[in-house]
Enzyme design. Structure first.
Site, mmCIF file in Angstrom:
data_model
loop_
_atom_site.group_PDB
_atom_site.id
_atom_site.type_symbol
_atom_site.label_atom_id
_atom_site.label_comp_id
_atom_site.label_asym_id
_atom_site.label_seq_id
_atom_site.Cartn_x
_atom_site.Cartn_y
_atom_site.Cartn_z
ATOM 1 N N HIS A 45 18.544 47.275 -37.564
ATOM 2 C CA HIS A 45 18.174 48.253 -36.529
ATOM 3 C C HIS A 45 18.412 47.691 -35.129
ATOM 4 C CE1 HIS A 45 16.593 51.466 -39.088
ATOM 5 N NE2 HIS A 45 16.132 50.507 -39.878
ATOM 6 N N THR A 46 19.446 46.881 -34.998
ATOM 7 C CA THR A 46 19.817 46.393 -33.660
ATOM 8 C C THR A 46 21.132 47.013 -33.198
ATOM 9 O OG1 THR A 46 20.797 44.469 -34.752
ATOM 10 C CG2 THR A 46 18.631 44.151 -33.763
ATOM 11 N N ASP A 47 21.971 47.474 -34.149
ATOM 12 C CA ASP A 47 23.334 47.881 -33.741
ATOM 13 C C ASP A 47 23.325 49.078 -32.802
ATOM 14 O OD1 ASP A 47 22.690 49.694 -35.805
ATOM 15 O OD2 ASP A 47 24.641 49.552 -36.805
ATOM 16 N N ALA A 137 21.418 53.018 -51.674
ATOM 17 C CA ALA A 137 20.787 51.742 -52.030
ATOM 18 C C ALA A 137 20.792 50.757 -50.865
ATOM 19 C CB ALA A 137 21.505 51.132 -53.232
ATOM 20 N N SER A 140 25.463 50.807 -47.826
ATOM 21 C CA SER A 140 26.405 51.536 -47.003
ATOM 22 C C SER A 140 27.558 52.172 -47.773
ATOM 23 C CB SER A 140 26.935 50.644 -45.886
ATOM 24 O OG SER A 140 27.339 51.478 -44.853
ATOM 25 N N SER A 141 27.217 52.841 -48.843
ATOM 26 C CA SER A 141 28.242 53.616 -49.551
ATOM 27 C C SER A 141 28.802 54.688 -48.616
ATOM 28 C CB SER A 141 27.638 54.269 -50.791
ATOM 29 O OG SER A 141 26.577 55.120 -50.426
ATOM 30 N N SER A 142 27.962 55.169 -47.686
ATOM 31 C CA SER A 142 28.423 56.242 -46.795
ATOM 32 C C SER A 142 29.577 55.754 -45.913
ATOM 33 C CB SER A 142 27.272 56.757 -45.936
ATOM 34 O OG SER A 142 26.818 55.748 -45.070
ATOM 35 N N GLU A 174 30.973 59.095 -37.839
ATOM 36 C CA GLU A 174 29.961 59.244 -38.892
ATOM 37 C C GLU A 174 28.703 59.944 -38.374
ATOM 38 O OE1 GLU A 174 29.888 55.988 -41.691
ATOM 39 O OE2 GLU A 174 27.942 56.649 -42.446
ATOM 40 N N ASP A 185 28.163 49.098 -39.983
ATOM 41 C CA ASP A 185 28.681 49.308 -41.342
ATOM 42 C C ASP A 185 30.193 49.508 -41.341
ATOM 43 O OD1 ASP A 185 25.995 49.318 -41.686
ATOM 44 O OD2 ASP A 185 25.826 51.386 -42.378
HETATM 45 P P1 NG1 Z 1 22.303 52.231 -43.965
HETATM 46 O O1 NG1 Z 1 21.555 51.188 -44.657
HETATM 47 O O2 NG1 Z 1 23.713 52.356 -44.483
HETATM 48 O O3 NG1 Z 1 21.577 53.515 -43.899
HETATM 49 C C1 NG1 Z 1 21.956 52.244 -41.288
HETATM 50 C C2 NG1 Z 1 23.038 52.463 -40.229
HETATM 51 C C3 NG1 Z 1 23.470 51.139 -39.579
HETATM 52 C C4 NG1 Z 1 22.267 50.324 -39.121
HETATM 53 C C5 NG1 Z 1 21.275 50.186 -40.292
HETATM 54 C C6 NG1 Z 1 19.999 49.472 -39.889
HETATM 55 C C7 NG1 Z 1 24.622 54.307 -40.555
HETATM 56 C C8 NG1 Z 1 25.885 54.721 -41.176
HETATM 57 N N1 NG1 Z 1 24.219 53.056 -40.818
HETATM 58 O O4 NG1 Z 1 22.507 51.675 -42.435
HETATM 59 O O5 NG1 Z 1 24.331 51.433 -38.480
HETATM 60 O O6 NG1 Z 1 21.660 50.902 -38.003
HETATM 61 O O7 NG1 Z 1 20.900 51.453 -40.800
HETATM 62 O O8 NG1 Z 1 20.274 48.194 -39.422
HETATM 63 O O9 NG1 Z 1 23.973 55.081 -39.870
#
Ligand code: NG1
Length: 458
Positions: A45-47, A137, A140-142, A174, A185
């Site tokens: 949650h830093t990006d 899960a 980052s399948s998305s 995205e 991701d």
């Molecule tokens: P996931 O775990 O894929 O939901 C999400 C965000 C990342 C990042 C993380 C927390 C998307 C596609 N991915 O990842 O950018 O913020 O949460 O670190 O929104």
């Protein structure tokens, strides 16, 4: 032709079978893109605050096979019949399917390419998707799907971009699905490197590959608690984005900085910053939490409420809907993001120096901060993290957005089996008595980033 890293003969054979499904009625140019999921070692949650992260691309990928067609539509099929086929027209603004529809990720990718190349006449395509990254899960399948679709669609249209530009484009695209995410991701899926973690910084986007120490193993274990990004979890995620941005704006004002919208702006303007001082400054200039209707925040920032509302929540179909019954947490969220940033910077140095003990300690502290200050852990995530530590891991933490999904444990290669056994005994056997947890946890390896092959020559 030699295959790019990450492809092997078995995968090529599978791709050729998928390609056979779409050869009819399409032209000869037929491509396949393989894009991996990721596991984030630290920097959670830093990006979206423009602050660094340290993920690895994993050896689990999504493959998209694509060919130009003349049907006037994008035709999408999935190798897994659980995901129904879809077709839609390429237009300037592609309307999304209902929230939660899997093919919105495909639309997001295509829309991203359209937005990036507004003057190009793009050809339609037939696309078949084969996803091997477990969904929902935290792996980052998305993004694996969005990256592979965008890169395959660009290849069909003979469009080229350098990898950093592609990552920026796909990260932005995205958000079409309604999650106001950062760029971790997509960047690691594109630029990941075998046996390396990536230290990724934003604004401007840049990456440094750090070799994983030879004795390091990554155990990833799924809680089986679905982190469904289309419903409640999306609302929680977007709420955190708003809270972090508010914290940044209030801090920026307290420090007399102009144009601050994210915490990264504050950090970049203060070369000698440290988390404790910034948190103290924030505490002195605003209450720990604010009402959810943004009235209080607008008054602190001396802005009109509609102006702040539009800046923070956006507009159109991706506008963030805030649950107005809960106040917005400012101080705790900022404390997590700023302290996590210090941990990421230290973790990159520790990993480079082979300091797995230190890296593990930082991962444990990251999990505590995510649980206490960011409030995105769950009792299942906490339980499985505890089992990994009891099994002898250097450290363990939730990975990805949280609210369910997976944990990552860093351990010695020689100890990976013991960590898995501890998770099996202490978590799966209790949560799912009698079930075989084989596919729920694994030792994953840092693999290469995405690549495209031309199936006419492969
Ligand atoms: P996931 O775990 O894929 O939901 C999400 C965000 C990342 C990042 C993380 C927390 C998307 C596609 N991915 O990842 O950018 O913020 O949460 O670190 O929104």
């Amino acid at each position: 032709m030699s295959l790019p890293d990450g492809w092997d003969d078995a995968e090529l054979a599978r791709v050729k079978r998928l390609a056979a499904q779409i050869r009819d009625g399409t032209d000869a140019l037929i491509v396949a893109c393989r894009a991996p999921g990721r596991v984030n070692l630290i920097g959670e949650h830093t990006d979206y605050s423009g602050l660094p992260v340290l993920p690895v691309a994993i050896n689990r990928s999504t493959i998209v096979v694509a060919a130009g067609n003349t049907t006037g539509e994008i035709e999408v099929a999935n190798a897994d019949v659980a995901w129904p086929s879809r077709r839609f027209a390429v237009e300037l603004q592609i309307p999304p399917y209902e929230a939660g529809d899997w093919a919105n990720y495909v639309k997001a990718a295509i829309q991203g390419v359209i937005d990036h190349f507004p003057t190009r006449r793009l050809r339609d395509a037939s696309i078949v998707i084969d996803g091997r990254v477990p969904p929902a899960a935290g792996l980052s399948s998305s993004s694996a799907l969005t990256v592979s679709t965008a890169m395959a669609f660009m290849a069909v249209n003979q469009l080229e971009l350098d990898p950093l530009e592609t990552a920026t484009m796909v990260a932005r695209s995205e958000r079409y699905v309604g999650t106001h995410g950062g760029g971790m991701d997509q960047t690691v899926s594109i630029l990941g490197r075998r046996d390396h973690a990536l230290f990724i910084e934003f604004d401007p986007l840049r990456v440094r590959a750090i070799k994983m120490p030879a004795n390091a193993a990554l155990v990833v274990a799924d809680t089986r608690e679905v982190a469904d990004k289309s419903g409640r979890v999306r609302a929680e995620y977007n709420r955190r984005v708003v809270e972090c941005s508010l914290a940044a704006r209030i801090l920026g004002r307290a420090l007399n900085l102009d144009g601050v919208t994210i915490l990264g702006d504050v950090v970049r303007a203060q070369p000698d910053w440290n988390a404790a001082d910034l948190v103290e400054k924030l505490a002195a200039s605003s209450p720990a939490w604010l009402g959810a209707d943004l009235k209080e925040a607008a008054s602190i920032l001396e802005l009109s409420q509609p102006a702040l509302d539009a800046e923070l929540l956006g507009h159109g179909p991706t506008r963030i809907a805030l649950d107005s019954k809960r106040p917005l947490e400012i101080l705790k969220r900022a404390r997590h993001v700023l302290s996590e940033t210090e941990r990421v910077i230290r973790a990159a140095d520790a990993l480079e120096a082979g300091g797995l003990d230190e890296m593990g300690t930082l991962m444990n502290a990251s999990h505590a901060s995510l649980a206490d200050d960011f409030e995105c852990s769950t009792k299942h995530l906490d339980a499985i993290v505890e089992c990994a530590r009891r099994g002898g891991a250097f450290g363990a933490r939730l990975t990805g957005a949280g609210f369910g999904g997976s944990i990552v444990a860093l351990c010695d290669v020689a100890n990976a089996d013991a960590v898995i056994e501890s998770i099996d005994r202490g978590y799966y056997a209790k949560q799912y008595p009698g079930a075989a947890p084989k596919n729920w946890r694994a030792v994953l390896h840092a693999g290469p980033g995405a690549s495209v092959i031309d199936l006419r020559t492969a």
